[in-house]
Scaffold this motif. Structure first.
Motif: not given
Length: 81
Positions: A8-15, A32-39, A48-53, A56-57
């Protein structure tokens, strides 16, 4: 809903990696690109939206091949002809 793969938005990116932004209605999915440790960023819809890996990189400065290379500011020599 994606169950355990939903972030979910606001959670910490683990991968670090490429994530699909999936709306509950399944429309207008994009990547979108998300970086480990960021939100995970907020979404325009606000809910009503979520992020699915998707892919992974390892972030460049954390890659195993770079360990022991110093500060990470090595210069790259380029020859001009």
């Amino acid at each position: 809903m994606a169950g355990d793969t939903a972030n979910k938005p606001g959670q910490i990116v683990k991968v670090s990696g490429i994530y699909s932004v999936v709306h509950d209605d399944g429309k207008d999915t994009f990547e979108v690109t998300c970086v480990k440790g960021e939100h995970f960023p907020p979404t325009r819809s606000g809910k009503g939206a979520h992020f699915e890996l998707k892919y992974g990189a390892t972030h460049a400065h954390q890659h195993e091949a770079r360990k022991g290379t110093g500060s990470g500011t090595e210069s790259v020599s380029q020859s001009r002809t």
